[in-house]
Each structure stands twice: as C-alpha cells, then as structure tokens.
Enzyme design. Structure first.
Site, PDB file in Angstrom:
ATOM      1  N   HIS A 159      -2.539 -34.677   9.010  1.00  0.00           N
ATOM      2  CA  HIS A 159      -1.688 -33.530   8.669  1.00  0.00           C
ATOM      3  C   HIS A 159      -2.460 -32.261   8.354  1.00  0.00           C
ATOM      4  O   HIS A 159      -1.858 -31.289   7.890  1.00  0.00           O
ATOM      5  CB  HIS A 159      -0.816 -33.846   7.459  1.00  0.00           C
ATOM      6  CG  HIS A 159       0.240 -34.864   7.695  1.00  0.00           C
ATOM      7  ND1 HIS A 159       1.514 -34.554   8.089  1.00  0.00           N
ATOM      8  CD2 HIS A 159       0.213 -36.208   7.606  1.00  0.00           C
ATOM      9  CE1 HIS A 159       2.233 -35.661   8.209  1.00  0.00           C
ATOM     10  NE2 HIS A 159       1.450 -36.684   7.923  1.00  0.00           N
ATOM     11  N   LYS A 201       6.792 -21.310   0.331  1.00  0.00           N
ATOM     12  CA  LYS A 201       5.905 -22.429   0.679  1.00  0.00           C
ATOM     13  C   LYS A 201       4.852 -22.491  -0.411  1.00  0.00           C
ATOM     14  O   LYS A 201       4.804 -21.599  -1.263  1.00  0.00           O
ATOM     15  CB  LYS A 201       5.245 -22.193   2.037  1.00  0.00           C
ATOM     16  CG  LYS A 201       4.599 -20.786   2.147  1.00  0.00           C
ATOM     17  CD  LYS A 201       3.992 -20.523   3.509  1.00  0.00           C
ATOM     18  CE  LYS A 201       4.985 -20.230   4.595  1.00  0.00           C
ATOM     19  NZ  LYS A 201       4.989 -21.121   5.713  1.00  0.00           N
ATOM     20  N   ARG A 202       4.003 -23.545  -0.422  1.00  0.00           N
ATOM     21  CA  ARG A 202       2.919 -23.554  -1.396  1.00  0.00           C
ATOM     22  C   ARG A 202       2.093 -22.280  -1.267  1.00  0.00           C
ATOM     23  O   ARG A 202       1.984 -21.699  -0.186  1.00  0.00           O
ATOM     24  CB  ARG A 202       2.017 -24.783  -1.163  1.00  0.00           C
ATOM     25  CG  ARG A 202       2.665 -26.083  -1.564  1.00  0.00           C
ATOM     26  CD  ARG A 202       2.954 -26.151  -3.045  1.00  0.00           C
ATOM     27  NE  ARG A 202       1.738 -26.294  -3.807  1.00  0.00           N
ATOM     28  CZ  ARG A 202       1.413 -27.350  -4.549  1.00  0.00           C
ATOM     29  NH1 ARG A 202       2.269 -28.366  -4.653  1.00  0.00           N
ATOM     30  NH2 ARG A 202       0.296 -27.392  -5.219  1.00  0.00           N
ATOM     31  N   LYS A 208      -2.311 -19.539   3.925  1.00  0.00           N
ATOM     32  CA  LYS A 208      -0.931 -19.187   4.270  1.00  0.00           C
ATOM     33  C   LYS A 208      -0.691 -17.680   4.118  1.00  0.00           C
ATOM     34  O   LYS A 208       0.311 -17.155   4.559  1.00  0.00           O
ATOM     35  CB  LYS A 208       0.046 -19.965   3.397  1.00  0.00           C
ATOM     36  CG  LYS A 208      -0.044 -21.484   3.602  1.00  0.00           C
ATOM     37  CD  LYS A 208       0.935 -22.229   2.693  1.00  0.00           C
ATOM     38  CE  LYS A 208       0.765 -23.727   2.705  1.00  0.00           C
ATOM     39  NZ  LYS A 208       1.463 -24.400   3.814  1.00  0.00           N
ATOM     40  N   THR A 251       6.955 -26.775   8.328  1.00  0.00           N
ATOM     41  CA  THR A 251       8.300 -27.267   8.566  1.00  0.00           C
ATOM     42  C   THR A 251       9.307 -26.283   7.976  1.00  0.00           C
ATOM     43  O   THR A 251      10.457 -26.233   8.415  1.00  0.00           O
ATOM     44  CB  THR A 251       8.506 -28.668   7.933  1.00  0.00           C
ATOM     45  OG1 THR A 251       7.910 -28.677   6.638  1.00  0.00           O
ATOM     46  CG2 THR A 251       7.863 -29.742   8.789  1.00  0.00           C
ATOM     47  N   LYS A 272      13.134 -24.819   9.105  1.00  0.00           N
ATOM     48  CA  LYS A 272      14.324 -24.752   8.246  1.00  0.00           C
ATOM     49  C   LYS A 272      14.904 -23.333   8.241  1.00  0.00           C
ATOM     50  O   LYS A 272      16.123 -23.146   8.294  1.00  0.00           O
ATOM     51  CB  LYS A 272      13.967 -25.190   6.820  1.00  0.00           C
ATOM     52  CG  LYS A 272      13.528 -26.648   6.751  1.00  0.00           C
ATOM     53  CD  LYS A 272      12.810 -27.000   5.453  1.00  0.00           C
ATOM     54  CE  LYS A 272      12.041 -28.314   5.606  1.00  0.00           C
ATOM     55  NZ  LYS A 272      11.051 -28.541   4.545  1.00  0.00           N
TER      56      LYS A 272
HETATM   57  C1  NBG Z   1       0.775 -30.490   5.641  1.00  0.00           C
HETATM   58  C2  NBG Z   1       0.469 -29.308   6.537  1.00  0.00           C
HETATM   59  C3  NBG Z   1       1.733 -28.687   7.096  1.00  0.00           C
HETATM   60  C4  NBG Z   1       2.584 -29.757   7.756  1.00  0.00           C
HETATM   61  C5  NBG Z   1       2.828 -30.887   6.772  1.00  0.00           C
HETATM   62  C6  NBG Z   1       3.615 -32.010   7.391  1.00  0.00           C
HETATM   63  C7  NBG Z   1      -0.770 -31.686   4.151  1.00  0.00           C
HETATM   64  C8  NBG Z   1      -2.051 -32.407   4.049  1.00  0.00           C
HETATM   65  N1  NBG Z   1      -0.466 -31.165   5.340  1.00  0.00           N
HETATM   66  O1  NBG Z   1       1.404 -27.696   8.049  1.00  0.00           O
HETATM   67  O2  NBG Z   1      -0.257 -28.351   5.823  1.00  0.00           O
HETATM   68  O3  NBG Z   1       3.796 -29.225   8.187  1.00  0.00           O
HETATM   69  O4  NBG Z   1       1.604 -31.424   6.329  1.00  0.00           O
HETATM   70  O5  NBG Z   1       2.998 -32.479   8.547  1.00  0.00           O
HETATM   71  O6  NBG Z   1      -0.036 -31.591   3.193  1.00  0.00           O
END
Ligand code: NBG
Length: 831
Positions: free
Chosen positions: A373, A565-566, A571, A673, A677
């Site tokens: 991920h 988002k975080r 980002k 994601t 949304k």
């Molecule tokens: C996160 C990514 C996102 C991705 C999500 C779900 C982790 C390690 N990765 O870009 O930063 O959408 O995983 O796949 O949290």
C-alpha cells in the site's frame, strides 16, 4: 446438536419480534429491547438507551442472517477468503446496517410513530470504532462490505484495540490528541466469544530433538498470552449473507502468577497480567511510517497467530489432515503488518502439526497473497534481527531457513550475481541486521499486488524490481475501490434518491456501472437544477452542523474547496495553503478583484509525533484566523478546519464538496480512496497524476478533471538533475512574497519564527516539490475559479464525474481479487 436446537420455525412468517422486518415488528422489538436489555421505559430513557435499543433491534436481524450464512458456507465447503489486517476503520454501524437490511425507511416510520428523533439516534449517537488510521483501514472496511455483498465467504481478522485512533481537538489552532474510549458505553455490535481463545507465545528459546531420525524443534517461550475472539457480523447489501469480522483481544492466561504471588511479589504478578493485556491496548497512530516499536511487532504476531490457529481449527473440523489447507483458505496480507503470518503458518505446520518442510512450504506459499500500500521508504517495515531473536526466536530460525532456500534458488538463476542476492535477501545486512517484512511477504505469497495502475508500475520498477524480474507472473494490479453503500446511500440520501429515479431502480447500488445512465441527463438544464439543489442542500447541512459544533461560519453559496485526509507533507496540504495566501494577497492588493468566492475546508489528523504535520494544521488555522476576520475580505475567502476527521465526519463532508483536492507529489500516493468518495458525490477533482487520480481522470474524461503538476517521471528527472527549491522562489515573485508573508509573522501575532520550520524546509529541501508545482497549481486553480462561474458547464462536469465512477466501486475491486487472486466464488444464502 443441530437437530435438537433449531430456531423457531420460519420466524419471519410469524412476525417474530427478533426477526420481523415489518414496521409493527420493528416497533415491538424496539420497545422490548428498551425494556429488557436497557431496563428503561421511554419517558426516562437516555439517548444512549434509545440508541442501544435500536442497535439491538438491528443486530437481532443480522444474527439470523449470520447464522444462516455460517451454515450455508459450511455445507458448501466453499473457499473462504481471510483478510488479515491490523486495521479496520468501520465507521458507525447502525445506519449502514439499516441500509444493507433494506429497512431504513420502515425503521424511520417506526421511529416516528414511537415519537423518537430518528436522525439523532441513527446518525448522532453512535461512537464509531476507530480501529484504523486512514485509507488502509477504511479500505479493509469497504472490502468487508463488498465481500458480503458479493456473497463471498470471508472472515476479516484483526485486533480489538481498546483505544482506537485518538480524537482530535483543535485548541488555539493546534491539534490536541484525546484518547478514544470507544468501548466506554459498551459495543452492541460485537459478540464476545470467551471460550474461543488461543495461546500466543513470546520470547524464550528453542530446542532441537531427534524424533525417529527427523529433526523437530520445540519452542520454550517465556510468556504466553491468550487471544480472545470478539465477533462482529458484516452484512451484505440486498442479500442474506452476513460475514464475520473476528477481532482478538489479549488477556493474561491466569489473573495472577501464583508463584510470584506466594513469594510475595504481588506487584510483579500483576505486572505480568498488565503487560499481556497491553498488547491490544492501543492502535499505533501513524498513518505510514513505523517506528520499530517492540509492542507493535507483538501486536502483529499476536493477531496473526490467533487468526491462523483459528483457521486451522476451522479446517480440522471437517478434514483429517492439513494437506489441502490452501485449497480451503486464501489469506490476504493487508500490507506488511501481518507478514509474520508466513513464518507463523510454517511454524504451526512444522512444529505443531508435524509436517515436513516441503509440504508445509507448498501450503504456505499457496495460502497467502500480499498487497503493498505504499512506496514511502520509511513505511517499508523492517525489524531488527536482535528484536526477533528476543521476541520470536523460532520464527527467526524459520525465516533464515526460508531465506537460505530462496537465495539458493536465486544463485542458480543468476550465476555469480551476489549483489542481486543481497538485494533480494529477506535480511538486510547493512549495519544492524534487519528482517525485511515486504520480502518475507513476497516470497511467502502466490500473488503480490499494488493498489492503482501507477503504483503497481512503480512497485515493479523500483522497490520490487528484482522480485518482478524473478517472478513476473506473481505481480498484479488491483485498483482500490470504495463502497457506494456507505459513501453514497448512507452519506448522501438525496443524491441516492435522484440516482434511483434516473436509473429506474436501485440496481446501481449493487452495480455502480449503471450510473452511466446519468450521462443522458448531463446537459439537461432542469436535471442540472435538481442536481445543484441536492449539492446545495448537502452544503447547507454541513454549514449548519459546523455552526452548531464549531465556531466556523460558512456560506453554502460559495465554492466548497475541500481537502480531507491524513495530514502529511507528501499530500501537500501546505500547497493548498500557499494558494489561499496567494488569493488573499491578490485581494488585499486589489479589493475590486473579481474573485470566485470560496470556502476552503480541511480535515485530517496528524500523527502525534509528526511535528511538521502538526505545524501545517496550525498554519491552516492561523491563516483562517486572519482571513476570516479581515473585513476587507468580506467573506470572499473563508477557511475552516473540521476537527476530528473520521468516517462519520467524512460522511458529512463528501456530499458537500464542490472541489476535491488530490494534490500529492506524483509517485507518492499509492492510490487514495478519498478521491473516489468525493468524485462519486459530484465533486470535481483538482489533482496531480498520482495514484488512482490517473484512472479517475481516464474514466471521467480529461475535460472533467483539473490536472496540474509534474508527473512521476518528471519528478524523478528533476531530482536527478538536482532540485533547488530556492530557484523556484527566485523565478516567481508571488511565491516568494507568499512565503515571506508567512515569515513576517502576520499569521502568528508577530512571531517570525513559528512557521520557519515549514518555510525553511520548503526553501531549502522541499522533499515533496511543493514549490516546483506551485505555479502550475495556482494557474489550475484559476481555471477552477472561472469554470465555477459557468454553472451549467460545472453541473454537467459534476454529473459526468458521478456517471463515470462505476469502476471505483469496491465491488469491482473485490470481483477482481476473487477472479484473479483468490479464485473464490459466491455462496448464495437464503433465510
Ligand atoms: C495507504 C496509501 C493510500 C491508499 C491506501 C489504501 C498506507 C500504508 N497506505 O494511497 O497511502 O489509498 O493505503 O490502499 O496506509
């Protein structure tokens, strides 16, 4: 047993209190639960009592489906998908379950007739289980929803953290963390299974013995912790399937160590219990980077060991040997957090079930599949060999043996290429030796996948290049998706109603590709008016809610420009802030400037130890404090920070956004994601060619997407050529002035040092190329501002975005996993 204990015959037809879906049945059940579970009558019931009675009413109806599913799955003997994930960010259960049961409207009517404030009970009261950080945990929750909806037998395994992700308060513009005591009022959605427990060992040493000529190993641990199962049913939409989410809680095996107790070491004895139970105390609040914390490795091993022991238990209920275990289960490793499962399954097969290495390895390698991920180097987990030796000595031996056999294979394949051997090794030998968990997961899996086309491509060409050359067929891309149930039907009922009307049925909720039918209406001005009214109503809801719960006052007539988002440098929330300050300066210099009125809304948590991210939050709030109160600006620009962004607050935000900010440095966001949304709820995206943005743009059409910035390739070229962010300032007076304005102390009551760590970092290092993309971003935002003025055109783009989002349903993702990776099919469950 089964023949003796059966549920009441056909409870539905009897309008049974616990199972009836009729309005009268729901009312009866509700009052019943209020009486007999909460011990209250309506006049004195607290909001919590009212919520609990509703939750139990819904849960009863789920349990019926759950038991039926368990029976049907067992009888079918079908392949079961086990999703191993350290995080599940489920969001509130009640509304989602009402939708999936198909009784939202009936429940509302029942509530009205009982004189209840339905929205308050269903939307406001529930404390959401925050058992995840961000996208990765939420993805696991979306996938559980889709697995059940697609009728795939599946178990989600994870950790029942006592404290989930912290609650975020904003005080004086700063993030303050408060512990999340989500279990304080009890959790009506879970069923504790006190008898379903497994021992998990830690520490100690191993011992070899010769068992009739076969070498066997015994692990003599010095600590055993019990894992107790807590089960939550996960209902599919419009089907009777309900799957299992099984989370493990750590308990000390005995409440006291009597040995220590008798020798007078009372506190020592209690300490052992406390240490054991600490394992599932708290979720690590870091989104991506992981500090090499011992407790974290303990958590990972703990939940993986319980889960694999449980899978073996289930398997042996209907099989004599474990020889075909891999045919029954496909186990997905959600990132490297559960990667230790590869060594643990080997240990269980070898040491506990007396299997030989080769068959054990065959089973293991055919059971697991692994999803990566992130490419961020700091998030690629490694654990020191020393820590392994101390905590999991047997697993280290197994990892060494896997590695020896694997590297022999590599040596034969690439004669004399020892550099490649070192790169592929499960052990990083540079400096202090470390175990590379991504390598363990890759070697131990039959499939490895990335989460968007671009990310998978980069995975194959960078961090996994050598593995990809070795086993090209093992690599796949499965682009992420999100569930339209939660993120459209639950979050945005007005939009859902409009879609159902246009599509002629609710089919789109199960098959999101049906939304293509909206395309025909994209240019229809009457329809556009209704579309815009839906959006405006959602914006008004958000504005009202913010006014009730914060001191933010926002105007629904303005363009809502949202980044939620975080908080992370990659980002680039700070790029967004630079744009706000740019507009502010322009407006101050020219008060008559005809600027599109905008409200900038931010949401997101920063990891508590990530100082720059926390400073970005402070900067956002500080800029807001100045701009929102500047009479010259007169509301043309507004900045709001929505505190404590979580699933529940996300559900308020996605429907209300006009513009979705997806502005990470290209190559850094694996998928994203939130981008899906927002777009599904009619926001247009301003974004870079990163993660799933690339595919979103392909689907919605380049004319309906605001693209800017360096591509992933260009980023690499710039870096290779030597990137000097100061040169960006020198070539761009406005950029330079924006940074200077921050440094001037305008946003910090004259403190010229407060934001230096940020501005200095941008000028001197700028690892995520904020300054390199500044000008392109500003220009693109100008195009956004112009586009907004032509509302007919904007509405058309918005409709087309939604119409073309079918690909990003998690149903599509799960179908791909089933076809290409898990080879798992549906089992139809009928009540
Ligand atoms: C996160 C990514 C996102 C991705 C999500 C779900 C982790 C390690 N990765 O870009 O930063 O959408 O995983 O796949 O949290």
């Amino acid at each position: 047993m089964n023949t003796i204990i059966t549920p009441p015959t056909n409870p539905a037809s009897m309008d049974h209190t616990r199972t009836s879906l009729s309005k009268e049945g729901l009312k009866r059940a509700y009052v019943d639960n209020l009486f007999y579970l909460q011990g209250r009558f309506p006049e004195v019931a607290t909001p919590l009592d009212l919520y609990m009675a509703a939750a139990y009413t819904v849960r009863d109806r789920m349990l019926e489906r759950w038991i039926c599913s368990a029976r049907a799955y067992r009888d079918a003997g079908a392949r079961t998908v086990c999703y191993l994930s350290a995080e599940y960010l489920l969001g509130p259960h009640l509304a989602n379950n009402l939708i999936n049961l198909g009784i939202m409207e009936k429940a509302r009517e029942a509530g009205d007739e009982l004189g209840l404030d339905f929205d308050d009970i269903v939307v406001e009261s529930e404390e959401e289980p925050g058992l995840g950080n961000g996208g990765l945990g939420r993805l696991a929750a979306c996938y559980m929803d889709s697995l059940a909806t697609l009728q795939i037998p599946a178990i989600g395994y994870g950790i029942r953290y006592e404290f989930g992700i912290f609650d975020q308060l904003i005080q004086d513009g700063w993030q303050v963390e408060v512990s999340d005591v989500w279990l304080r009022d009890g959790n009506p959605w879970e069923l504790p299974r006190p008898k379903l427990r497994f021992g998990v060992c830690f520490g100690g040493r191993t011992e070899q013995r010769n068992d009739n000529g076969r070498m066997r190993v015994r692990w003599l641990p010095d600590l055993v912790v019990n894992g107790v199962a807590y089960d939550t049913p996960i209902l599919g939409y419009g089907v009777d399937n309900a799957n299992l989410l099984r989370l493990w809680k750590a308990e000390a095996p005995r409440s006291f160590d009597f040995q220590s107790f008798n020798t007078g070491d009372y506190y020592g004895a209690v300490q052992t219990k406390v240490d054991a139970e600490n394992i599932t105390k708290v979720l690590y609040p870091n989104d991506e980077p992981q500090a090499g914390k011992e407790l974290r490795l303990k958590q990972q091993y703990f939940f993986v060991s319980c889960s694999l022991q449980d899978m073996i238990r289930l398997y042996l209920r209907s099989h004599e040997t474990l020889d075909d275990f891999h045919l029954k289960f496909a186990a997905q490793l959600n990132d490297t957090h559960p990667a230790i499962a590869v060594a643990e399954l080997m240990r269980l097969l070898l040491d506990e079930h007396d299997m030989d290495w080769d068959p054990a390895w065959m089973i293991t390698r055919n059971t697991f599949a692994f999803t990566n991920h992130t490419l961020l180097p700091e998030a690629l987990e490694t654990w020191s060999v020393a820590l392994f030796e101390h905590l999991l000595p047997r697993h280290l031996e197994i990892i060494y043996e896997i590695n020896n056999r694997f590297l022999d294979e590599v040596r034969i394949r690439y004669l004399g290429d020892e550099a490649r051997v070192a790169r592929l090794s499960l052990i990083d030998e540079h400096g202090q030796k470390r175990v590379r968990m991504a390598h363990l997961a890759t070697v131990g899996s039959f499939a490895v996948n990335g989460v968007a086309e671009l990310h998978t491509g980069l995975l194959k060409s960078t961090v996994m290049k050598d593995f990809c050359e070795l086993w090209p067929d093992r690599f796949h891309n499965i682009t992420n998706g999100v569930t339209p149930r939660r993120f459209i039907v639950v979050s945005n009922p007005r939009l859902a109603a409009l879609m159902t009307e246009v599509c002629g049925s609710e089919e789109w909720i199960r098959n999101l590709a049906c939304l293509r039918r909206l395309e025909a209406y994209a240019g229809d001005e009457d329809f556009q008016q209704r579309w815009q009214a839906v959006k405006t109503a959602a914006k008004r809801d958000l504005a009202n809610w913010l006014a009730r719960t914060t001191d933010a006052r926002i105007d629904p007539e303005t363009l809502f420009d949202v980044q939620a988002k975080r908080i992370h440098e990659y980002k680039r929330q700070h790029l967004n802030v630079l744009h706000i300050i740019t507009l502010y300066r322009r407006l101050k210099a020219n008060p008559d400037l005809d600027l599109t009125p905008r409200t900038f809304i931010f949401g997101g948590k920063a990891a508590p130890g990530y100082h720059l991210a926390k400073l970005i939050i402070k900067l956002i709030n500080a800029v807001g404090a100045v701009i929102n109160h500047d009479p010259q600006i007169n509301g043309t620009l507004r900045v709001a920070f929505l505190p404590n962004f979580n699933v529940k607050n996300g559900q308020r935000l996605y429907p209300a956004a006009d513009l979705s900010e997806q502005i990470s440095m290209a190559g850094k966001e694996a998928s994203g994601t939130g981008n899906m949304k927002f777009s599904m709820n009619g926001a247009l995206t301003i974004g870079t060619l990163d993660g799933a943005n690339v595919e979103i743009r392909e689907e919605v059409g380049e004319d309906n997407f605001f693209l800017f910035g360096l591509t992933a390739d260009e980023v690499q070229q710039r870096l290779a050529a030597g990137y000097h962010p100061r040169e960006c300032c020198e070539g761009d007076e406005e950029l330079s002035a924006v940074l200077d304005l921050i440094d001037s102390g305008l946003f910090s009551h004259g403190d010229t040092g407060l934001f230096r760590p940020l501005t200095g970092n941008l000028r001197d290092h700028d690892p995520f190329m904020v300054l390199a993309d500044f000008r392109a971003y500003i220009d693109c935002q100008e195009a956004v501002g112009h586009a907004w003025r032509d509302r007919v055109h904007w509405n058309r783009m918005s409709i087309l975005n939604v119409a073309r989002m079918g690909k990003f349903s998690s149903d599509r993702s799960i179908q791909e996993y089933c076809n290409r990776i898990w080879k798992a099919g549906p089992v139809d469950v009928r009540l």
